[in-house]
Each structure stands twice: as C-alpha cells, then as structure tokens.
Design a protein around this motif. Structure first.
Motif, mmCIF file in Angstrom:
data_model
loop_
_atom_site.group_PDB
_atom_site.id
_atom_site.type_symbol
_atom_site.label_atom_id
_atom_site.label_comp_id
_atom_site.label_asym_id
_atom_site.label_seq_id
_atom_site.Cartn_x
_atom_site.Cartn_y
_atom_site.Cartn_z
ATOM 1 N N GLY A 250 -3.873 20.051 -3.921
ATOM 2 C CA GLY A 250 -3.875 20.256 -5.362
ATOM 3 C C GLY A 250 -3.772 21.733 -5.729
ATOM 4 N N GLU A 251 -4.474 22.592 -4.985
ATOM 5 C CA GLU A 251 -4.417 24.024 -5.270
ATOM 6 C C GLU A 251 -3.009 24.579 -5.036
ATOM 7 O OE1 GLU A 251 -7.359 25.647 -2.746
ATOM 8 O OE2 GLU A 251 -9.065 24.750 -3.823
ATOM 9 N N LEU A 252 -2.382 24.166 -3.920
ATOM 10 C CA LEU A 252 -1.037 24.643 -3.634
ATOM 11 C C LEU A 252 -0.032 24.143 -4.670
ATOM 12 C CD1 LEU A 252 -0.943 24.297 0.255
ATOM 13 C CD2 LEU A 252 -1.100 26.403 -1.076
ATOM 14 N N GLN A 253 -0.199 22.906 -5.103
ATOM 15 C CA GLN A 253 0.720 22.380 -6.120
ATOM 16 C C GLN A 253 0.542 23.102 -7.458
ATOM 17 O OE1 GLN A 253 -0.197 18.197 -5.905
ATOM 18 N NE2 GLN A 253 1.503 17.786 -4.483
ATOM 19 N N GLU A 254 -0.679 23.490 -7.774
ATOM 20 C CA GLU A 254 -0.880 24.290 -8.979
ATOM 21 C C GLU A 254 -0.201 25.662 -8.844
ATOM 22 O OE1 GLU A 254 -5.021 24.605 -9.739
ATOM 23 O OE2 GLU A 254 -5.262 22.480 -10.285
ATOM 24 N N ASP A 255 -0.293 26.230 -7.649
ATOM 25 C CA ASP A 255 0.389 27.514 -7.433
ATOM 26 C C ASP A 255 1.903 27.369 -7.571
ATOM 27 O OD1 ASP A 255 -2.078 28.595 -6.986
ATOM 28 O OD2 ASP A 255 -1.941 28.579 -4.804
ATOM 29 N N ILE A 256 2.451 26.250 -7.089
ATOM 30 C CA ILE A 256 3.903 26.021 -7.173
ATOM 31 C C ILE A 256 4.343 25.904 -8.630
ATOM 32 C CG2 ILE A 256 5.714 24.337 -6.671
ATOM 33 C CD1 ILE A 256 4.287 23.762 -4.030
ATOM 34 N N ALA A 257 3.505 25.283 -9.454
ATOM 35 C CA ALA A 257 3.883 25.093 -10.857
ATOM 36 C C ALA A 257 4.041 26.412 -11.586
ATOM 37 C CB ALA A 257 2.827 24.225 -11.552
ATOM 38 N N SER A 258 3.329 27.436 -11.177
ATOM 39 C CA SER A 258 3.441 28.750 -11.829
ATOM 40 C C SER A 258 4.169 29.766 -10.952
ATOM 41 C CB SER A 258 2.033 29.269 -12.157
ATOM 42 O OG SER A 258 1.260 29.405 -10.971
ATOM 43 N N LEU A 259 4.878 29.292 -9.953
ATOM 44 C CA LEU A 259 5.526 30.185 -8.998
ATOM 45 C C LEU A 259 6.804 30.774 -9.607
ATOM 46 C CD1 LEU A 259 5.086 31.104 -6.025
ATOM 47 C CD2 LEU A 259 6.672 29.273 -5.356
ATOM 48 N N SER A 260 6.989 32.081 -9.424
ATOM 49 C CA SER A 260 8.217 32.752 -9.875
ATOM 50 C C SER A 260 9.146 32.956 -8.683
ATOM 51 C CB SER A 260 7.867 34.092 -10.532
ATOM 52 O OG SER A 260 7.284 34.967 -9.579
ATOM 53 N N ARG A 261 10.359 33.465 -8.992
ATOM 54 C CA ARG A 261 11.330 33.691 -7.923
ATOM 55 C C ARG A 261 10.798 34.704 -6.924
ATOM 56 N NH1 ARG A 261 15.104 30.825 -5.904
ATOM 57 N NH2 ARG A 261 15.774 30.283 -8.034
ATOM 58 N N ARG A 262 10.071 35.682 -7.411
ATOM 59 C CA ARG A 262 9.546 36.686 -6.481
ATOM 60 C C ARG A 262 8.447 36.130 -5.567
ATOM 61 N NH1 ARG A 262 8.795 41.939 -10.494
ATOM 62 N NH2 ARG A 262 11.038 42.210 -11.006
ATOM 63 N N GLY A 263 7.710 35.102 -6.044
ATOM 64 C CA GLY A 263 6.618 34.559 -5.236
ATOM 65 C C GLY A 263 7.068 33.578 -4.181
ATOM 66 N N LEU A 264 8.363 33.193 -4.206
ATOM 67 C CA LEU A 264 8.825 32.210 -3.230
ATOM 68 C C LEU A 264 8.695 32.713 -1.793
ATOM 69 C CD1 LEU A 264 12.023 30.803 -4.999
ATOM 70 C CD2 LEU A 264 9.813 29.664 -4.655
ATOM 71 N N ALA A 265 8.956 34.008 -1.588
ATOM 72 C CA ALA A 265 8.986 34.537 -0.216
ATOM 73 C C ALA A 265 7.616 34.484 0.442
ATOM 74 C CB ALA A 265 9.520 35.970 -0.232
ATOM 75 N N GLY A 266 6.544 34.758 -0.339
ATOM 76 C CA GLY A 266 5.200 34.791 0.271
ATOM 77 C C GLY A 266 4.449 33.489 0.201
#
Length: 497
Positions: A250-266
């Motif tokens: 659930g925590e990771l899915q919440e992070d994905i929902a607010s993920l930007s293009r720059r955050g994809l790499a990390g």
C-alpha cells in the motif's frame, strides 16, 4: 503388710509356670488406698473421713499417688445426683488398672433419696462397661452431711474386711499381671498387623501415587502448552508477515500515485530497500516471538540462525520495452496537436484576416506543445501502471519469502523446544524415579518390619495367651465368694469381691 513377698511370689508363680520368661509385670505397688472419682463427687471429703476412721490405713487422692504406681485398693466415689457416664467408667479403668480390690461408693446419699436407684444403675452401667466390674461391691455414704455425723460405717467395715483379706496382695498382683499381659498381647497383635505402621504406609503409597499422577499431568500439560504455543506462533507470525507485506504494498502504491518522471529512476532501488527492511523486521519479529515462547515454557530458546532471512530476487520493472505504445501515442498526440493547431489558426483568422500567418505559426506551436504534453503524460501513466503491477508482483514474492521464513524458523524452533522439553522431562522423570525408589525402599522396610513383628507375635502370643488364661482362672476362683444382696434390710452393698 505381712506375707507380701509370699503373695507376690505366689501370683508370679502362676505366670512363670506357663511362661518362665515372664518374671514381673513391672508395676510398682503402694500400701495406700486411692480415693478417686469424677468432679463434684465429694472425693476430698470422703478421703478425710476415711483417714479419721481408719488411721492405720494410708488414704491418698489421685494427685498424691506417684504416676504408674498401683494402689492397695481403690475407693471409687460417684455422686448420687446421676448415674455414671462413659468418662467416669474410663476414670475407674485408669485407677483400677493394676488393682483388683475396688469399692464403689455412691456419695451424698443424705440429700438424694433415690440414691439406691442410682446405685443400681451405676452397677449395671459398669457391668456393661467391663465384665470385671460385675462383682464390684457398692455402698452408699455421706461424708459431709448437712446435719449429723458422716454416714460411712458400711464403707469402713467393707474396707476393713477387704484389707484384712489374706489374698489381697495376690489378687492385686494377678490383676496387674492381667493388665500387663493384655497390653503386651495387644502390642504384639498391633505390631504383627502393622497397625502402627499403617498410617505411614498409607501416606507413602498416597505420596507415590501423587508423584506419578503429577508427573503424568505435568508432562501432558507441558506438551499441550508447547504445541499450543507453536501453533499460535505460526499463526501470529504468518499474519504479521502477510500484514507487513500488505502494508508495504500500500505504501509503495501511494508513492507511485504521486510519482513524477524524475522519481522513476530511484523508485526501484527504494522498493528493494523497503523489501529488505520488511524481511529484517519479519526476521526480528520471529526471533522476539520465539524467545518469548521459550521463556513462557521455561525452556532454552532456539538459537537464532547465523544468517538473516535472505531478501528474494526481483526482476527490474519493464519500463523501456514500449516501442509500439510510443508510436501510437505519438500518432494520437499528433492528432490532438493538429486539431489544436487548426483551432488556433482559425481563431486568429477570425479575429483579423491579416493575422493568418501569425495564426498558423501560433497554431503550430500550440499543437506541438499539446502533442508533447499528451505523449509525456501518457508515458508517465503507462510507467506508473507498469510500476504498480511490478509492486504487486514484488510484494507477492516478498510475502512468499516472509511466510517461508516464518515456517522455517517456527519448524526449527519446534524441533529445538521439543528436544529441550524432552531433556527436561528425562531429568524430571529421573528425579521422580529417585523419589519413588526411596518410597519403595521405605515401604519394603515397613513390610519387612511387619513380617518380623508377625513372626515374633506368632512365636510369643501362644505363651502369653496361656499365661493370661491362667491369671484369669485364678482371679475367677477368687471371685467365687459370698454375696449379700443390697436389697437386704440395712444393707446397701454387695459383699464378696
């Protein structure tokens, strides 16, 4: 008293003729007459009167006679107020245990008109209590009357005649022999039957059964407790692992929902670190829980594994394998951009026909911007979807690894705790076996002692019984004397003792 040694020797000869090993009943004798009776029977007043009427005879009360000494005669005084009780009979037994010459006196006859009825009741009660009291002479007396002189003439005459009897000492000696032989025979029988050991033997047997029952009960309880604790640990730790994996998902899915293009790499590295943290937490939770289980059961805790639970391997998220999707999105974006460019150019043309060239250029720029934005947004949403599915797969793999770690650790703890419990059971069983062995040894000692006592009883009892029969036969011969009924005129006694 003259003839005392001869009388004693004659009585001892009766027993020695049957069993030469019996030489003396071991009872010291006294020349005093014991005056005794229950409380409020007037014993002290009666003793004082008898001392004045028979000054040549020594009269004593119970507290004046040395313990264990047999008196020459016993004057048993009871009140005319009521018949004797069981405790009064036992008091007479104690006073006349080694004395055959006994006189019963009903005192306070001056104030109780029915004293003769009480005397008859006392005679019947004592006869029912012990057969030897059937020939007991009874008289009425008033040692301290309310008026007049003491009424003790019949008692004085009876005592004088009894004490002047030449066979008094022999009779007393024979009665002492009877009492002692009765006690010796009873002791031999009790020892042979193990009566004095029975309570201890019963206690030892109960203790042995209690040890065995406690061992069975404790073993069952500890085994049940171990199985229960292991099952609870398996359920609770499994739930903990599943819950922790679900929480991370659930925590990771919440992070994905607010993920930007720059955050994809990390994101991938962060997800892998979170998975490693979950495995470490699960491993620590397993260790803590199993240690608590061992402490509750008072067993040695299972050793922790040398290496923590391994983090499962995860494949990388397929973010770059989308060539066809990119082409399609570019096509769709170009369509959106073309439409926007046409609309902007028409807007400029409608406002001012001279702005047609500027409208075309502005439309082209707007269309290009919309195309780039649509393609970028669609690519980001696509990547988020890919990462979401990847997170689901990662957490599923992580859950399987955590549940495997729980199952493996709990199984190892079950084996270790079972082995520790078995070792303790062996030690406690050895301790219980040692206690039971001590009890069995003592029981064998009691059985052997009882067998020896039974053999001694069988060897000694016939001679003792013959000696007792001979003594009682002698006493029976003495009891065949003259009797005068208490109902005769001016008589309240039965003579012939």
């Amino acid at each position: 008293m003259t003839g005392a040694p001869e009388a004693v020797a004659a009585a001892d000869a009766v027993v020695a003729a049957v069993d030469p090993s019996l030489s003396s009943p071991g009872v010291p004798t006294s020349d005093a007459v014991l005056v005794t009776g229950p409380w409020l029977a007037g014993v002290t007043s009666l003793a004082a009167v008898l001392r004045s009427r028979l000054p040549d005879v020594t009269f004593v009360e119970a507290d004046e006679l040395p313990v264990g000494t047999a008196p020459l005669a016993v004057v048993f005084a009871v009140s005319a107020a009521s018949p004797v009780t069981e405790s009064d009979c036992e008091l007479l037994d104690l006073a006349a245990d080694h004395t055959d010459c006994v006189v019963g006196v009903v005192t306070k006859s001056d104030v109780h008109d029915d004293w003769r009825e009480v005397l008859a009741a006392d005679r019947d009660l004592l006869d029912a209590h012990r057969p030897r009291y059937a020939r007991l002479p009874w008289v009425g007396a008033a040692a301290a009357p309310q008026s007049g002189d003491p009424v003790v003439d019949e008692l004085v005459d009876l005592l004088r005649g009894m004490l002047d009897e030449p066979d008094v000492l022999r009779r007393n000696r024979l009665r002492a022999w009877e009492s002692q032989l009765d006690k010796v025979i009873a002791r031999y029988r009790a020892d042979g039957d193990g009566a004095d050991r029975q309570a201890r033997v019963s206690a030892l047997r109960s203790q042995r059964e209690e040890i065995r029952r406690a061992r069975r009960l404790e073993k069952s309880q500890r085994t049940i407790a171990l199985r229960s604790q292991i099952q609870q640990a398996r359920v609770q730790l499994g739930y903990f692992a599943r819950n922790r994996c679900a929480s991370v998902r659930g925590e990771l899915q919440e992070d994905i929902a607010s993920l930007s293009r720059r955050g994809l790499a990390g994101f991938e590295d962060g997800a892998r670190r979170r998975a490693a943290d979950v495995m470490a937490e699960v491993d620590e939770g397993i260790t803590t829980h199993l240690t608590a289980v061992a402490a509750d059961l008072h067993l040695d805790a299972a050793p922790a594994p040398a290496q923590p639970a391994p983090v499962p391997e995860f494949s990388a998220p397929p973010l770059r394998s989308r060539r066809l999707e990119t082409r399609l999105m570019m096509l769709l974006g170009a369509g959106f951009g073309l439409g926007v460019a046409f609309a902007v150019s028409r807007l400029f043309t409608g406002v001012d026909p001279g702005l047609a060239v500027a409208g075309v250029l502005a439309g082209a720029a707007a269309g290009l911007a919309v195309t780039v934005w649509v393609v970028g947004i669609r690519g980001l949403l696509h990547d988020r979807g890919v990462l979401d599915r990847w997170v689901v797969d990662v957490t599923a793999t992580l859950r399987s690894a955590a549940e495997e770690a729980v199952a493996t650790r709990v199984l190892a703890a079950d084996a270790a705790l079972s082995a520790s419990l078995a070792a303790e059971e062996v030690a406690e069983a050895d301790a219980a076996a040692g206690q039971i062995a001590e009890i069995d040894a003592e029981l064998r000692e009691h059985a052997a002692a009882t067998a020896r006592a039974a053999a001694l009883r069988d060897r000694r009892l016939p001679g003792l019984l013959r000696a007792l029969e001979a003594v009682r036969a002698e006493l029976k011969d003495f009891s065949r004397g003259e009797f005068s009924d208490a109902s005769e005129p001016n008589s309240g006694r039965t003579v012939g003792y």
